[in-house]
Design a protein around this motif. Sequence first.
Motif, mmCIF file in Angstrom:
data_model
loop_
_atom_site.group_PDB
_atom_site.id
_atom_site.type_symbol
_atom_site.label_atom_id
_atom_site.label_comp_id
_atom_site.label_asym_id
_atom_site.label_seq_id
_atom_site.Cartn_x
_atom_site.Cartn_y
_atom_site.Cartn_z
ATOM 1 N N ILE A 105 1.083 -1.619 0.009
ATOM 2 C CA ILE A 105 0.269 -0.308 0.365
ATOM 3 C C ILE A 105 0.979 1.652 -0.037
ATOM 4 O O ILE A 105 0.687 2.359 -0.975
ATOM 5 C CB ILE A 105 -0.859 0.334 1.848
ATOM 6 N N LEU A 106 1.861 1.052 0.459
ATOM 7 C CA LEU A 106 2.485 2.029 0.662
ATOM 8 C C LEU A 106 3.331 2.705 -0.219
ATOM 9 O O LEU A 106 3.660 3.988 -0.581
ATOM 10 C CB LEU A 106 3.580 2.164 1.954
ATOM 11 N N GLY A 107 4.259 1.921 -0.962
ATOM 12 C CA GLY A 107 4.937 1.677 -2.258
ATOM 13 C C GLY A 107 3.654 1.987 -3.449
ATOM 14 O O GLY A 107 4.616 3.483 -3.683
ATOM 15 N N VAL A 108 2.554 1.438 -3.598
ATOM 16 C CA VAL A 108 2.028 2.148 -4.395
ATOM 17 C C VAL A 108 1.753 3.909 -4.082
ATOM 18 O O VAL A 108 0.897 4.415 -4.802
ATOM 19 C CB VAL A 108 0.948 1.346 -4.605
ATOM 20 N N SER A 109 1.246 3.997 -3.019
ATOM 21 C CA SER A 109 0.880 5.174 -2.614
ATOM 22 C C SER A 109 2.228 6.022 -3.238
ATOM 23 O O SER A 109 1.814 6.952 -3.894
ATOM 24 C CB SER A 109 0.214 5.349 -1.427
ATOM 25 N N ALA A 110 3.326 5.821 -2.961
ATOM 26 C CA ALA A 110 3.856 6.798 -3.006
ATOM 27 C C ALA A 110 4.227 7.287 -4.419
ATOM 28 O O ALA A 110 4.955 7.573 -5.580
ATOM 29 C CB ALA A 110 5.534 6.307 -2.760
ATOM 30 N N ALA A 111 3.839 5.905 -5.029
ATOM 31 C CA ALA A 111 4.251 5.955 -7.010
ATOM 32 C C ALA A 111 3.157 7.092 -7.663
ATOM 33 O O ALA A 111 3.561 7.496 -8.251
ATOM 34 C CB ALA A 111 3.783 4.592 -7.570
ATOM 35 N N VAL A 112 1.971 7.108 -6.944
ATOM 36 C CA VAL A 112 0.683 7.838 -7.451
ATOM 37 C C VAL A 112 1.411 8.928 -7.253
ATOM 38 O O VAL A 112 1.212 9.753 -8.044
ATOM 39 C CB VAL A 112 -0.529 7.103 -6.520
ATOM 40 N N PHE A 113 1.410 9.141 -5.452
ATOM 41 C CA PHE A 113 2.144 10.977 -5.358
ATOM 42 C C PHE A 113 3.050 11.062 -6.857
ATOM 43 O O PHE A 113 3.243 12.438 -6.777
ATOM 44 C CB PHE A 113 2.181 10.877 -4.108
#
Length: 246
Positions: free
Chosen positions: A29-37
């Motif tokens: 979740i945190l990895g995908v969030s960082a990619a989205v941001f």
Amino acid sequence: RPHFGIMACATIEEVGSTGVGALTITFLILGVSAAVFAYKAHSSQEQKRFYVCAIFFCFWSAMADFAMLSGQGWTVTDGCRQFFYARYVDWIVTAPVIAIWLGLVAGADFTDMAYAVVGQVVWVAATYMGSISVASEVKWVWFLISLFGLAAAVFNFSRAYDSASKSKSEELTKLYSKMAWTTIAVFACYPLVWLFSEGFGNFSVSFEVTMYCILDVIGKSVVGFMLLGAHDLLGDASPVSQREFV
């Protein structure tokens, strides 16, 4: 190579499958969030500074989760309990960045942000010292110091930052309020989890890890997406008195 303190323990209470699953999900979740941001920051102008903070604290936390998943970043504390110090390497960096991030959203001045950052650092550092303390009285003194640091940060979020946000548009004020109070609620839960895990030892290591994972996702990814959902408002960085209305 044995971890510090491992030779004194016949058995060690370690994280189980539930905790490992929570770490895995949180890492993703945190990895995908960082990619989205990061993707959003690439196409942003004035808003980029907000996304850079969100990218950093999500990615740094994902790194800590990966370390814990890989069997790194832990030792054994008094009571033969597995202690993930990698989590404190995460928090000592990300908690101050979150304080700066909220300050940017609110339009707080440097002094108020400095107070909040110092409060966050004291909170995390003192909590870590309490976790590794052998003497009970020392542990609880460190815990009280950590609460003092957290209270200083929360005071700035709820008073100084909130006051600064009121010089912005009404929509931006509401955005800050929603982000800040969600963050405050999450931060208030961390000492409760610590109290019954590293403190009294009532919670299992897996339950402790799972609770911290849930709080990390809410405090970083969820609050980050609150900001993402108000992308257009983030370009409104000037006080109400300086903006022209037609």
